[in-house]
Design an enzyme around this catalytic site. Sequence first.
Site, short mmCIF file in Angstrom:
data_model
loop_
_atom_site.label_atom_id
_atom_site.label_comp_id
_atom_site.label_asym_id
_atom_site.label_seq_id
_atom_site.Cartn_x
_atom_site.Cartn_y
_atom_site.Cartn_z
N LYS A 268 -2.91 7.48 -13.95
CA LYS A 268 -2.17 8.11 -11.78
C LYS A 268 -3.26 8.41 -11.42
O LYS A 268 -3.80 9.17 -11.31
CB LYS A 268 -1.10 8.35 -11.18
CG LYS A 268 -0.99 7.27 -10.23
CD LYS A 268 -0.87 6.21 -10.11
CE LYS A 268 -1.15 5.89 -8.56
NZ LYS A 268 -1.06 4.06 -7.88
N GLY B 185 -3.49 2.93 -0.08
CA GLY B 185 -4.07 4.07 0.38
C GLY B 185 -4.97 4.14 1.62
O GLY B 185 -5.24 4.77 2.54
N ASN B 186 -5.69 2.55 1.46
CA ASN B 186 -7.47 2.51 2.21
C ASN B 186 -6.49 1.46 3.77
O ASN B 186 -7.20 2.09 5.20
CB ASN B 186 -8.11 1.32 1.09
CG ASN B 186 -7.14 0.27 1.86
OD1 ASN B 186 -6.13 -0.09 0.58
ND2 ASN B 186 -7.38 -0.76 2.81
N LYS C 271 -0.90 -3.48 -8.68
CA LYS C 271 -0.29 -5.04 -6.99
C LYS C 271 0.10 -6.43 -8.58
O LYS C 271 1.39 -6.36 -7.70
CB LYS C 271 -1.73 -4.44 -6.17
CG LYS C 271 -1.81 -3.67 -5.83
CD LYS C 271 -2.60 -4.16 -5.10
CE LYS C 271 -3.33 -2.71 -3.82
NZ LYS C 271 -3.41 -1.64 -5.29
N LYS D 37 3.31 3.52 -6.06
CA LYS D 37 4.12 2.89 -4.88
C LYS D 37 4.07 1.49 -4.98
O LYS D 37 5.08 1.06 -4.01
CB LYS D 37 2.96 2.93 -3.56
CG LYS D 37 1.89 2.24 -3.49
CD LYS D 37 1.76 2.32 -2.12
CE LYS D 37 0.38 1.16 -1.73
NZ LYS D 37 -0.27 0.59 -2.77
#
Length: 311
Positions: free
Chosen positions: A122, A9-10, A264, A206
């Site tokens: 989340k 998102g960054n 991740k 994601k």
Amino acid sequence: MRVIVALGGNAVLRRGQQPDADVQIGNVRAAARTLARLAHRHELVITHGNGPQVGLLALQSAADPGLTRPYPFDTLGAQTQGMIGYWMQQALQNALPGRQVIAMVTQTLVTAVDPAFDAPAKFVGQVYEREQAEKLAAEYGWTVEQDGPHWRRVVPSPAPRRIVETRLIHKLIREGVIVICAGGGGIPVVRDERGRLAGVEAVVDKDLTAAVLAEALECDAFLSLTDVPRVLRGFGTPHQTEIAHTTPHELRALDFPAGSMGPKVEAACRFVETTGDMAAIGKLDEAERILEGAAGTIVTPNGRWPLTSTL
């Protein structure tokens, strides 16, 4: 190689930035310049985060007096896929004249009995001080949790099973199209007893969605690109060290924060364990060096890159 990239998102909105459109579009254009260099040499599929954007839209929707009820999260996910996908599509088209680029609104199949629906975890949206977060939770019926020094809203995050549009994505890749899809993990949907699809109130991770899609598309490499150069062993301790090359077995023996690096690492491990191919976690602007094995945390079955046979 066929490469799937999961942008953190960054890449769209960095922590501490104001969430106005000009800032986000500038970040997307910078990301597109890096991705364009990858696209010169590789088949490329791109996914992206949407946590800050979907949280902001949820707040606006809840506060809108013109609505009889706030828009549900599946609809908000579709909105952010269209918005961020459009920015990314246009930026890549400008960076790669003559290349075909498409941003798809995609659905991610989950199961209605996933235990995540009973345990929201989340993080979405902006960060708040504790007092403000608790006030918003009381006002809008949110669940909030601590995220580092701040507090954020949390929502259910069921496990992704399959991207509904997988076959269409595969067809587009074979035609040489750069595909932007599964933004924010995709729109969470379930099938009813008649096989019909319906959206649900959740956000799918994601990175986990990208791993599922990467396997289905038979990708050769899965890159999770964020704002940290490498995964850290002993994160937050005086003895933290960077991990350059590793295996799923080694990573699974370590602990990582559930709301940030944990998904991740889990996604990278799942992809490597299932396919025997390469996954990596690292900085967006080092993507090319990551594929060369000179940056990032490289995850392979035997800890080597380029791969040598494990048979």
